[in-house]
Each structure stands twice: as C-alpha cells, then as structure tokens.
Design an enzyme around this catalytic site. Structure first.
Site, PDB file in Angstrom:
ATOM      1  N   HIS A 124     -40.839 -26.201  -2.958  1.00 46.07           N
ATOM      2  CA  HIS A 124     -40.566 -25.556  -4.246  1.00 46.07           C
ATOM      3  C   HIS A 124     -39.068 -25.577  -4.551  1.00 46.07           C
ATOM      4  O   HIS A 124     -38.653 -26.022  -5.635  1.00 46.07           O
ATOM      5  CB  HIS A 124     -41.078 -24.113  -4.209  1.00 46.07           C
ATOM      6  CG  HIS A 124     -40.833 -23.335  -5.459  1.00 46.07           C
ATOM      7  ND1 HIS A 124     -41.816 -23.103  -6.399  1.00 46.07           N
ATOM      8  CD2 HIS A 124     -39.707 -22.727  -5.940  1.00 46.07           C
ATOM      9  CE1 HIS A 124     -41.297 -22.393  -7.402  1.00 46.07           C
ATOM     10  NE2 HIS A 124     -40.027 -22.154  -7.137  1.00 46.07           N
ATOM     11  N   GLU A 125     -38.274 -25.101  -3.610  1.00 42.03           N
ATOM     12  CA  GLU A 125     -36.829 -25.038  -3.850  1.00 42.03           C
ATOM     13  C   GLU A 125     -36.231 -26.436  -3.961  1.00 42.03           C
ATOM     14  O   GLU A 125     -35.265 -26.642  -4.719  1.00 42.03           O
ATOM     15  CB  GLU A 125     -36.136 -24.230  -2.749  1.00 42.03           C
ATOM     16  CG  GLU A 125     -36.586 -22.775  -2.650  1.00 42.03           C
ATOM     17  CD  GLU A 125     -36.486 -22.026  -3.967  1.00 42.03           C
ATOM     18  OE1 GLU A 125     -35.632 -22.382  -4.811  1.00 42.03           O
ATOM     19  OE2 GLU A 125     -37.264 -21.068  -4.162  1.00 42.03           O
TER      20      GLU A 125
END
Length: 334
Positions: A124-125
C-alpha cells in the site's frame, strides 16, 4: 478469529515465515520493474536513522528518484504507516527529482517477518511512493499525491492487488529457514481468506461513512450521539454490527476540514482501485504493458494537474463502477 480458522484453516504462525520483509520489498520492486521498467539500486548514504535504507530508482539508465524505507518500530516513531516526500518532483522554477520515504512500524528481528496484513501495508505505502516517484508535472504544488482525497488512495490501494497475484506470491513468499516457496494449498487458503467477514466489514464501514456525512449535512447536531442513533436506526443497521469507530474518538470526523464528511472516500477509493485492477484482468494479465503505460500516463504521472474524473476516464475509458468491488469482496455472483 475462531470461525476464520475453522473455515479457512489458516495458521498465522505457520504463514508468517513466508512473508520476510526483505522478500516483500523485493516483490514490490519486482512488480514496479515489470509494470514501469523501474530499477532499484541500493545507496550507501547517511540517513537519519541506522534502520533506514535507501535506493536509487532509475529507468533505462536515467535517474528517476531516491526511495527510502524506514520499516521498523521504535520508541520515537508515531504508530501507523505512511508515505512522505522529502522533496517532490517539479520542473519549475528548477527541475528536481523526488526523494520519497515509506515509514512503517514492523517488529525488528533477524529475519524480520510480516503478517499478511503487514505485507499488504508495505505494498500500500509503496503504491503511494510510486505516485510520488513517477510524477511528471511542472509545479510542485500539484506533484505526486497532491490530489483529491479519494484519488490519493487510488494508487496505494490499487498496488495492493499485486500482492495477491499468485505468481508474485509463488516467487517471493519463500520460507525464512528453508527457502521453499509457499505450498499451493497454503497459497489457496491465504487468497481464500481475503474475503472473510466482508459482509460485516462492508456494513460496518458504510454505517460510519453515512453517519459522518449526516453529521455534516446542515447545522451541527446539538447531540451527536443522538444524531448517530437516529441515523443508524433509519438505516436499519443490524444490532450485532456496531459503529466501526465510536463517534467521540472518531478522529476522521472531527480532526479538521481535511477529513470532515470525507470518511466515505476510502471506500470510494476501493471502488476505483477494484475497477482499475479489473482493467488489467480484462486485458489478460496483471502486468499488461498497455494497461501499465496507461496507468502511468493518466494517473501516476499527472498528480493534481488535471481533474481526477477526467484522468480516470482517460485511463479506463469510463468512470468506475461498483461491480468490481462487490465481486472482489465476494458480495455478488460472477
């Protein structure tokens, strides 16, 4: 949790050795290479903490960005995970390449092992990081993730899908001691458990989003808890499903105008990311080069320089529909 174990026979303790931090970093980098031809070379440079690592990001031999990973928890670090740009991409008044950092709070060990949710957080990051690193705009004020709130989460939540691509897990989810790839039956259980309790989670989230919207529709309610009870009663929320967050400590509702009445945007971002990944599935491959090029051209490189709806239509040919989200959550047939 007991029901999840019974239905999916998923042993988290047995699963964790297959999600080594270094291997998941390699997996994220490999997906970025296959999608966008990016290459990552470790940098030996002084950083603000010895736990941090840095890579030079290049494409066809040309410098693109510097990426920094700060992955381990420590006392001086706030909780959670996030992506920041120490320097954002811009062309005016001077050309500057981005310096992007991913910060997480994984347990430090040798080797560092992640839960499946931790691995998803890493992807995600890194999706946010790609949004920053592939930015190609004139002004820093609209560079990278400087976009509408719901559009911020599109690249990050979209990149999570590549963690679920079977051949990515087959290649990078290797046992910390034996080096063996994850057994096919375990891989099937991991992917099968992804939709566990999605009905509950969906209703729980939507209830909170709708309460948030109602709080900000018209005059402020004299008694927020009474207003919450009224909204939930009007929605007919099952008594077994409570608010995802208790209103008095629901920071997203009351922390400032950046989020006020905007909690729904996370699920709207999921509508977009599911629909966007469906474009790759329709093309026949999670690494379809034409879809990847369109994703970079119309979404990852453009920042906030154009209207988000127009950018999405340029990528997808239409605005997103909810069908892919419902299918991905196992809430509809097909």
């Amino acid at each position: 949790q007991k029901r999840r174990v019974a239905e999916h026979d998923l042993d988290e303790a047995a699963l964790k050795p297959y999600f080594q931090l270094d291997r998941m970093i390699d997996a994220a980098f490999d997906c970025a290479t296959r999608l966008f031809a990016l290459e990552f070379k470790p940098l030996d440079v002084p950083l603000y903490h010895p736990d941090c690592r840095a890579w030079e990001v290049t494409r066809n031999g040309e410098h693109v960005a510097v990426f920094i990973g700060d992955y381990f928890a420590r006392g001086s670090k706030r909780s959670g995970a996030w992506c920041s740009a120490m320097r954002s991409q811009a062309k005016f008044p001077d050309v500057q390449s981005p310096i992007v950092i991913n910060v997480c709070n994984f347990a430090k060990a040798a080797p560092a092992l992640l839960s499946y949710d931790d691995a998803r957080t890493l992807f995600h990051e890194f999706g946010h990081a790609l949004h920053q690193m592939l930015s190609d705009v004139t002004y820093e004020s609209v560079s990278g993730t400087s976009v509408a709130r719901d559009f911020v989460e599109l690249p990050s939540q979209l990149f999570e899908h590549w963690l679920e691509v079977p051949d990515v897990l087959s290649q990078f989810a290797t046992h910390a001691k034996t080096g063996d790839p994850m057994p096919p039956e375990m891989l099937e259980k991991v992917l099968g458990a992804a939709n566990f309790d999605m009905g509950f989670a969906t209703v729980e989230y939507v209830a909170s989003a709708l309460v948030d919207l109602e709080f900000h529709d018209g005059a402020a309610p004299a008694d927020p808890m009474e207003k919450q009870a009224q909204v939930l009663a009007d929605l007919g929320i099952p008594p077994a499903i409570t608010m995802r967050h208790a209103t008095p400590q629901f920071a997203h509702v009351f922390s400032g105008d950046g989020y006020s009445s905007g909690y729904y945007s996370y699920m709207w971002s999921e509508v977009m990311d599911a629909d966007a990944f469906a474009a790759f599935e329709e093309a026949g491959s999670a690494f379809d080069p034409d879809r990847a090029a369109a994703l970079e051209q119309h979404i990852l490189s453009t920042g906030g320089s154009q209207d988000a709806a127009e950018l999405y239509k340029a990528f997808r040919g239409r605005l997103p529909g909810v069908e892919a989200l419902l299918k991905g959550r196992g809430l509809t047939a097909g």
